[in-house]
Design a protein around this motif. Structure first.
Motif, PDB file in Angstrom:
ATOM      1  N   ASP A 120       0.872  -1.182   0.000  1.00 46.09           N
ATOM      2  CA  ASP A 120       0.000   0.000   0.000  1.00 46.09           C
ATOM      3  C   ASP A 120       0.906   1.228   0.000  1.00 46.09           C
ATOM      4  OD1 ASP A 120      -2.817  -1.081   0.357  1.00 46.09           O
ATOM      5  OD2 ASP A 120      -1.783  -2.077   2.006  1.00 46.09           O
ATOM      6  N   HIS A 121       1.120   1.785  -1.188  1.00 49.38           N
ATOM      7  CA  HIS A 121       1.975   2.970  -1.276  1.00 49.38           C
ATOM      8  C   HIS A 121       1.365   4.108  -0.476  1.00 49.38           C
ATOM      9  CE1 HIS A 121       5.218   5.291  -3.031  1.00 49.38           C
ATOM     10  NE2 HIS A 121       4.363   6.249  -3.336  1.00 49.38           N
ATOM     11  N   VAL A 122       0.050   4.185  -0.515  1.00 49.56           N
ATOM     12  CA  VAL A 122      -0.715   5.035   0.403  1.00 49.56           C
ATOM     13  C   VAL A 122      -1.811   4.153   0.978  1.00 49.56           C
ATOM     14  CG1 VAL A 122      -0.262   7.176  -0.840  1.00 49.56           C
ATOM     15  CG2 VAL A 122      -2.278   5.829  -1.431  1.00 49.56           C
ATOM     16  N   ILE A 123      -2.234   4.424   2.198  1.00 52.87           N
ATOM     17  CA  ILE A 123      -3.210   3.562   2.855  1.00 52.87           C
ATOM     18  C   ILE A 123      -4.602   3.743   2.259  1.00 52.87           C
ATOM     19  CG2 ILE A 123      -4.291   2.960   5.051  1.00 52.87           C
ATOM     20  CD1 ILE A 123      -1.369   2.157   4.808  1.00 52.87           C
ATOM     21  N   GLU A 124      -4.963   4.973   1.921  1.00 59.33           N
ATOM     22  CA  GLU A 124      -6.307   5.240   1.412  1.00 59.33           C
ATOM     23  C   GLU A 124      -6.480   4.702  -0.002  1.00 59.33           C
ATOM     24  OE1 GLU A 124      -4.361   7.378   2.911  1.00 59.33           O
ATOM     25  OE2 GLU A 124      -5.436   7.752   4.779  1.00 59.33           O
ATOM     26  N   SER A 125      -7.748   4.394  -0.349  1.00 58.55           N
ATOM     27  CA  SER A 125      -8.067   3.894  -1.685  1.00 58.55           C
ATOM     28  C   SER A 125      -9.439   4.422  -2.085  1.00 58.55           C
ATOM     29  CB  SER A 125      -8.067   2.361  -1.694  1.00 58.55           C
ATOM     30  OG  SER A 125      -9.177   1.854  -0.949  1.00 58.55           O
ATOM     31  N   PHE A 126      -9.941   3.926  -3.203  1.00 64.05           N
ATOM     32  CA  PHE A 126     -11.266   4.358  -3.667  1.00 64.05           C
ATOM     33  C   PHE A 126     -12.348   4.005  -2.660  1.00 64.05           C
ATOM     34  CE2 PHE A 126     -11.266  -0.057  -4.952  1.00 64.05           C
ATOM     35  CZ  PHE A 126     -12.583  -0.455  -4.857  1.00 64.05           C
ATOM     36  N   ARG A 127     -12.104   3.040  -1.783  1.00 65.26           N
ATOM     37  CA  ARG A 127     -13.109   2.615  -0.809  1.00 65.26           C
ATOM     38  C   ARG A 127     -13.384   3.690   0.239  1.00 65.26           C
ATOM     39  NH1 ARG A 127     -10.130  -1.904  -2.227  1.00 65.26           N
ATOM     40  NH2 ARG A 127     -11.382  -3.676  -2.987  1.00 65.26           N
ATOM     41  N   ASN A 128     -12.421   4.563   0.469  1.00 66.68           N
ATOM     42  CA  ASN A 128     -12.640   5.642   1.431  1.00 66.68           C
ATOM     43  C   ASN A 128     -13.717   6.614   0.974  1.00 66.68           C
ATOM     44  OD1 ASN A 128      -9.482   4.908   1.742  1.00 66.68           O
ATOM     45  ND2 ASN A 128     -10.343   5.538   3.706  1.00 66.68           N
ATOM     46  N   GLU A 129     -13.936   6.683  -0.342  1.00 69.99           N
ATOM     47  CA  GLU A 129     -14.985   7.542  -0.876  1.00 69.99           C
ATOM     48  C   GLU A 129     -16.358   6.896  -0.726  1.00 69.99           C
ATOM     49  OE1 GLU A 129     -13.968   8.424  -4.878  1.00 69.99           O
ATOM     50  OE2 GLU A 129     -12.071   9.394  -4.391  1.00 69.99           O
ATOM     51  N   LEU A 130     -16.372   5.575  -0.542  1.00 69.50           N
ATOM     52  CA  LEU A 130     -17.631   4.849  -0.417  1.00 69.50           C
ATOM     53  C   LEU A 130     -18.135   4.784   1.018  1.00 69.50           C
ATOM     54  CD1 LEU A 130     -16.855   1.830  -2.790  1.00 69.50           C
ATOM     55  CD2 LEU A 130     -18.149   3.895  -3.343  1.00 69.50           C
ATOM     56  N   TRP A 131     -17.192   4.740   1.976  1.00 67.39           N
ATOM     57  CA  TRP A 131     -17.572   4.593   3.377  1.00 67.39           C
ATOM     58  C   TRP A 131     -16.646   5.459   4.223  1.00 67.39           C
ATOM     59  CZ3 TRP A 131     -21.439   3.173   6.279  1.00 67.39           C
ATOM     60  CH2 TRP A 131     -21.248   2.825   7.622  1.00 67.39           C
ATOM     61  N   ASN A 132     -17.227   6.380   4.941  1.00 66.64           N
ATOM     62  CA  ASN A 132     -16.446   7.362   5.696  1.00 66.64           C
ATOM     63  C   ASN A 132     -15.566   6.719   6.759  1.00 66.64           C
ATOM     64  OD1 ASN A 132     -15.723  10.084   6.389  1.00 66.64           O
ATOM     65  ND2 ASN A 132     -17.038   9.893   8.194  1.00 66.64           N
ATOM     66  N   LEU A 149      13.007  -3.575  -2.033  1.00 65.40           N
ATOM     67  CA  LEU A 149      12.532  -4.712  -2.817  1.00 65.40           C
ATOM     68  C   LEU A 149      12.851  -4.522  -4.299  1.00 65.40           C
ATOM     69  CD1 LEU A 149       9.072  -5.322  -1.135  1.00 65.40           C
ATOM     70  CD2 LEU A 149      10.961  -6.959  -1.198  1.00 65.40           C
ATOM     71  N   THR A 150      12.658  -3.308  -4.799  1.00 66.52           N
ATOM     72  CA  THR A 150      12.969  -3.023  -6.200  1.00 66.52           C
ATOM     73  C   THR A 150      14.449  -3.230  -6.466  1.00 66.52           C
ATOM     74  OG1 THR A 150      11.145  -1.417  -6.336  1.00 66.52           O
ATOM     75  CG2 THR A 150      12.881  -1.263  -7.997  1.00 66.52           C
ATOM     76  N   ALA A 151      15.300  -2.738  -5.559  1.00 69.00           N
ATOM     77  CA  ALA A 151      16.741  -2.904  -5.732  1.00 69.00           C
ATOM     78  C   ALA A 151      17.149  -4.373  -5.648  1.00 69.00           C
ATOM     79  CB  ALA A 151      17.484  -2.087  -4.681  1.00 69.00           C
ATOM     80  N   MET A 152      16.396  -5.142  -4.891  1.00 62.81           N
ATOM     81  CA  MET A 152      16.710  -6.564  -4.752  1.00 62.81           C
ATOM     82  C   MET A 152      16.254  -7.360  -5.970  1.00 62.81           C
ATOM     83  SD  MET A 152      16.205  -8.842  -1.290  1.00 62.81           S
ATOM     84  CE  MET A 152      14.581  -9.532  -1.586  1.00 62.81           C
ATOM     85  N   GLY A 153      15.555  -6.688  -6.873  1.00 66.49           N
ATOM     86  CA  GLY A 153      15.133  -7.339  -8.112  1.00 66.49           C
ATOM     87  C   GLY A 153      13.798  -8.033  -8.036  1.00 66.49           C
ATOM     88  N   VAL A 154      13.023  -7.743  -6.998  1.00 72.20           N
ATOM     89  CA  VAL A 154      11.722  -8.381  -6.817  1.00 72.20           C
ATOM     90  C   VAL A 154      10.635  -7.543  -7.481  1.00 72.20           C
ATOM     91  CG1 VAL A 154      10.006  -9.148  -5.121  1.00 72.20           C
ATOM     92  CG2 VAL A 154      12.448  -9.423  -4.649  1.00 72.20           C
ATOM     93  N   THR A 155       9.740  -8.188  -8.207  1.00 74.57           N
ATOM     94  CA  THR A 155       8.613  -7.485  -8.815  1.00 74.57           C
ATOM     95  C   THR A 155       7.746  -6.857  -7.737  1.00 74.57           C
ATOM     96  OG1 THR A 155       8.571  -8.977 -10.717  1.00 74.57           O
ATOM     97  CG2 THR A 155       6.554  -7.751 -10.243  1.00 74.57           C
ATOM     98  N   LEU A 156       7.469  -5.564  -7.872  1.00 74.13           N
ATOM     99  CA  LEU A 156       6.750  -4.825  -6.844  1.00 74.13           C
ATOM    100  C   LEU A 156       5.542  -4.122  -7.438  1.00 74.13           C
ATOM    101  CD1 LEU A 156       6.802  -3.668  -3.861  1.00 74.13           C
ATOM    102  CD2 LEU A 156       7.970  -1.683  -4.850  1.00 74.13           C
ATOM    103  N   TRP A 157       4.434  -4.161  -6.695  1.00 73.93           N
ATOM    104  CA  TRP A 157       3.222  -3.440  -7.091  1.00 73.93           C
ATOM    105  C   TRP A 157       2.835  -2.487  -5.964  1.00 73.93           C
ATOM    106  CZ3 TRP A 157       2.261  -9.077  -7.497  1.00 73.93           C
ATOM    107  CH2 TRP A 157       2.648  -9.578  -8.753  1.00 73.93           C
ATOM    108  N   PRO A 158       3.289  -1.233  -6.008  1.00 72.58           N
ATOM    109  CA  PRO A 158       2.930  -0.245  -4.981  1.00 72.58           C
ATOM    110  C   PRO A 158       1.600   0.415  -5.358  1.00 72.58           C
ATOM    111  CG  PRO A 158       4.631   0.653  -6.427  1.00 72.58           C
ATOM    112  CD  PRO A 158       4.291  -0.713  -6.957  1.00 72.58           C
ATOM    113  N   MET A 159       0.573   0.158  -4.590  1.00 76.55           N
ATOM    114  CA  MET A 159      -0.766   0.574  -4.974  1.00 76.55           C
ATOM    115  C   MET A 159      -1.145   1.929  -4.391  1.00 76.55           C
ATOM    116  SD  MET A 159      -1.090  -2.028  -6.790  1.00 76.55           S
ATOM    117  CE  MET A 159      -2.739  -1.774  -7.447  1.00 76.55           C
ATOM    118  N   ILE A 160      -1.918   2.685  -5.185  1.00 78.65           N
ATOM    119  CA  ILE A 160      -2.360   4.014  -4.767  1.00 78.65           C
ATOM    120  C   ILE A 160      -3.892   4.074  -4.717  1.00 78.65           C
ATOM    121  CG2 ILE A 160      -2.345   6.475  -5.342  1.00 78.65           C
ATOM    122  CD1 ILE A 160       0.410   6.095  -6.528  1.00 78.65           C
TER     123      ILE A 160
END
Length: 313
Positions: A56-68, A91-102
């Protein structure tokens, strides 16, 4: 081929609070990051060749707009929060595939990666490394399974049903009714775990419940179901080969030194060039939870003959 998908956010939390038990509350600045890296390297040493980590690159997601009341980054300790982006860089430097979500969450990335990997016929099994009950909805038979590293529990579809009383596909309905305190929604008042499983077993999806079951609370239940339903359509990769670990990058040595554990460099290099003897390599691979699960499955299958006359084994 076995694909390993790791919940990086969960692992960071696990190592952060796990370390506190041994440091008497004195947090090591990047101790949790080092713990996660060592955990990933252990998986590689034990035979994991294709893997990806979602964060979780940031903790908030689209779900925060659905439920306060949906979860936010409030309350996360500064010492832990400071390690979020450091983990991604390492992790990126170690060569591992990373998905940082916003906009989506790490759980959505894991669900999407599992769906994409399962489409490939060369994939024997997809292992989702997290105990998070949300991810139970992604389990399919014994091909997409959930692995709890801490307890070494490997959960297939049968185990999901045994734990929750519903099939994996109905986990969002289940969570909508019972709620999820970690994610910040309460569920439907008066409906507990057994009651939710019973209703779902009888009527199926919340959408198919008779009007009198939930009454005016049905729209709220459907909202909670939307919160609980993971997105599995994120275009994370098109080539499964991008998940194959090729070793650490040139920047990893500097990052490992900055993290205060230069031993990571040596361990990564050894993982890239594993023991040449078959005995040594097999010994490493045989200790992994996935290897044990596959072994148990094959033994169990051998003891239970099929009723299919065309396939007596």
């Amino acid at each position: 081929m076995i694909v390993h998908l790791i919940d990086g956010t969960y692992e960071l939390f696990r190592h952060f609070y796990g370390l506190r038990r041994f440091t008497k509350g004195k947090d090591r600045p990047m101790g949790a990051v080092v713990g996660v890296l060592n955990g990933v390297l252990q998986m590689i040493e034990e035979g994991a060749s294709h893997l990806g980590v979602a964060t979780d690159h940031v903790i908030e997601s689209f779900r925060n707009e659905l439920w306060n009341g949906y979860k936010t980054g409030e309350g996360i300790e500064p010492a832990l929060h400071a390690q979020f982006h450091a983990l991604e860089d390492a992790l990126t430097a170690m060569g591992v595939t990373l998905w940082p979500m916003i906009e989506l969450e790490a759980d959505d990335a894991l669900a999407s990666a599992a769906a994409l990997a399962a489409k490939n016929r060369d994939v024997q099994k997809v292992c989702i490394w997290t105990p998070d009950k949300d991810l139970a909805q992604c389990v399919r038979g014994d091909r997409i399974v959930q692995v709890d590293r801490k307890s070494h529990v490997i959960r297939d579809a049968g185990a999901v049903h045994a734990k929750f009383g519903v099939i994996p596909e109905r986990i969002p309905d289940y969570l909508a009714l019972v709620g999820d305190a970690a994610d910040g929604y309460p569920g439907i008042s008066g409906i507990g775990a057994k009651g939710a499983a019973s209703l779902i077993d009888r009527f199926g999806r919340i959408e198919d419940f008779p009007p009198e079951i939930l009454g005016e609370r049905k729209p709220l239940a459907l909202l909670f179901k939307k919160l609980a339903t993971l997105r599995d359509d994120a275009p994370l990769f098109s080539d499964l080969g991008t998940l194959q670990w090729q070793g650490p990058g040139k920047d990893f040595a500097a990052i490992a030194t900055k993290l205060g554990d230069p031993r990571l460099i040596e361990r990564a290099e050894k993982a890239l060039h594993p023991p040449k003897t078959l005995h040594s390599r097999t010994a490493l691979e045989s200790r992994s939870p996935t290897a044990l699960a596959l072994k148990k499955k094959s033994v169990k299958a051998a003891k239970q003959p099929s009723n299919d006359p065309k396939n007596p084994l």
